[in-house]
Design an enzyme around this catalytic site. Structure first.
Site: not given
Ligand SMILES: Cc1cc2nc3c(=O)[nH]c(=O)nc-3n(C[C@H](O)[C@H](O)[C@H](O)COP(=O)(O)OP(=O)(O)OC[C@H]3O[C@@H](n4cnc5c(N)ncnc54)[C@H](O)[C@@H]3O)c2cc1C
Length: 164
Positions: A13, A96, A112-113
């Protein structure tokens, strides 16, 4: 895509996304056309995409679909070790925001999850095992800076243009 990669449309991709970006830049267009008219049973195999296309007056069974690449994962981030330690004592990073080394430049689907789950559990375990170290708040003494969010658009555009 046939000229770009032996797997043509089924190339990895990142290769497809970069070529689409290149074509969009060269033609100064906001999208390229995806011809899915040969896909059998499109509406059953891709019901959500089908519904969204129909909502915008595009019937994928006979129309081309305008598409453009979108970012759904940021590779890189704060470098951490296999227990989520950053180089700043007491600062753990996972998800992330972290660069754990678990992915190459092209993350595999759904990793990533899994990475979030595995590293969050490791970090929780590491904190539990080293609680004594965290009894005092850590002050680095370094000045902190926050970037002005207005630069976000400019950075996004530069990163998309410069994606190689
Ligand atoms: C369209 C799409 C499809 C995807 N599909 C897949 C998939 O099929 N399989 C897979 O494994 N991964 C997938 N991913 C990637 C995966 O969703 C992310 O890598 C993962 O959710 C990252 O987790 P995280 O906890 O690091 O960040 P996030 O899930 O982004 O969580 C960060 C959190 O911090 C909060 N936040 C931000 N700023 C602040 C602040 N200043 N104060 C307090 N809170 C704050 C946000 O609201 C959010 O809730 C996809 C992503 C997208 C966009």
């Amino acid at each position: 895509m046939k000229r770009i990669h032996p797997l043509a449309d089924l190339a990895p991709r990142d290769i497809v996304a970069k070529e689409i970006s290149r074509q969009m830049l060269n033609s100064e267009s906001k999208y390229v056309w995806l011809d899915a008219t040969n896909v059998k049973d499109f509406e059953e195999r891709f019901p959500t995409i089908f519904a969204s296309c129909m909502k915008y007056g595009i019937d994928p069974r006979k129309d081309y679909i305008p598409v453009s690449p979108a970012s759904h994962y940021a590779s890189g981030g704060v470098r951490v070790d296999l227990n989520g330690h950053s180089t700043v004592k007491g600062l753990y990073v996972c998800g992330e925001s972290a660069c754990t080394g678990a992915h190459g430049a092209n993350r595999l689907a759904s990793n990533s999850l899994l990475e979030g789950l595995v590293f969050a559990a490791r970090i929780a375990e590491d904190i539990a095992n080293n609680l004594a170290e965290f009894s005092e708040p850590y002050e680095s003494g370094e000045p902190t800076i926050l970037l002005d969010p207005v630069i976000r658009n400019a950075i996004q555009q530069a990163m998309s243009r410069g994606a190689e």
